[in-house]
Design an enzyme around this catalytic site. Structure first.
Site, PDB file in Angstrom:
ATOM      1  N   ASN A  25       0.849  -1.202   0.000  1.00 12.70           N
ATOM      2  CA  ASN A  25       0.000   0.000   0.000  1.00 12.70           C
ATOM      3  C   ASN A  25       0.880   1.246   0.000  1.00 12.70           C
ATOM      4  O   ASN A  25       2.109   1.155  -0.015  1.00 12.70           O
ATOM      5  CB  ASN A  25      -0.954  -0.029   1.198  1.00 12.70           C
ATOM      6  N   ARG A  26       0.266   2.417   0.024  1.00 11.79           N
ATOM      7  CA  ARG A  26       0.982   3.682  -0.175  1.00 11.79           C
ATOM      8  C   ARG A  26       1.585   4.278   1.091  1.00 11.79           C
ATOM      9  O   ARG A  26       2.021   5.419   1.083  1.00 11.79           O
ATOM     10  CB  ARG A  26       0.044   4.724  -0.791  1.00 11.79           C
TER      11      ARG A  26
END
Ligand code: C5P
Length: 213
Positions: A25-26
């Site tokens: 994820n970011r």
């Protein structure tokens, strides 16, 4: 106040699909690294358990690098018992591939299905299973019903405080230098201003210390 032991999780986790691919994820890890740095800056011990990030470990902070949610779970289980404060900033992957291929998957013309299973909830296990009995702080990144979702998490995961983060607001949260959070406590809420992650980390550390018996 004496020298306390902080345990901080940070960054994303990486869940392998095959030897060259993974799900992630970011999360940049900035908030967690700032929290560990703030605890150290205040003269406390800090161990930072982090997934892969591009950040430098803050000076004086003990560092454990992990990749998967399972590795982070194992590291927290091993370190939690003698911590006084645990602050879980990591963006742990909620799902991982059921089967990890030992060989690189070959492409073909058709579609493929990737079956996913849940990862263990590290924060929820910390008090319930790891024998941790200090101040437990979680994060809640939400796009709606911020405070009610944070309160639900506070109870369900056995936390003393949830740092509630509205990730639908532009310019804050994932990847950015600033954040805007509300500290959700059992009996009240403290809305903090939009500020640098370093400034907010100091407030989070101060508030966690204030909850120590
Ligand atoms: O349930 P949710 O992922 O929204 O909860 C966020 C909080 O729980 C964060 O503090 C995060 O670090 C922690 N968490 C965890 N292990 C998971 C999922 C979330 O420690 N598997």
């Amino acid at each position: 106040m004496g020298r306390m032991k902080f345990l901080v999780t940070a960054g994303p986790t990486r869940e392998p699909i095959d030897p060259v691919r993974y799900i992630t994820n970011r999360s940049s890890g900035k908030m967690g690294y700032a929290v560990a740095g703030a605890a150290r800056h205040e003269g406390h011990e800090a161990v930072l358990i982090s997934g892969p990030t591009a950040l430098d470990v803050p000076p004086g902070v003990d560092f454990i690098h992990v990749e998967t949610a399972q590795q982070m779970y194992d590291a927290v289980r091993d370190m939690a018992r003698d911590a006084d404060v645990a602050i879980m900033c990591a963006a742990v992957a909620d799902y991982r591939p059921v089967h990890v291929s030992h060989q690189k998957l070959k492409k073909s013309e058709g579609r493929i299905l990737l079956e996913l299973e849940r990862t263990p909830d590290i924060l929820a296990s910390t008090r319930a299973e790891f024998g941790f009995n200090g101040v437990l702080v979680g994060f809640a990144a939400e796009t709606q019903h911020l405070i009610s979702n944070a309160r639900e998490k506070l109870l369900r995961k056995g936390c003393d405080m949830i740092v509630a983060n509205d990730v639908s607001l532009p310019g804050i949260g994932f990847g950015s230098a600033e954040n805007e959070v509300t500290l959700v406590l059992p009996d009240r809420e403290i809305q903090l201003p939009r500020e640098s992650k370093e400034w907010l980390a100091m407030r989070i550390v101060e508030q966690a210390l204030a909850l120590l018996p």
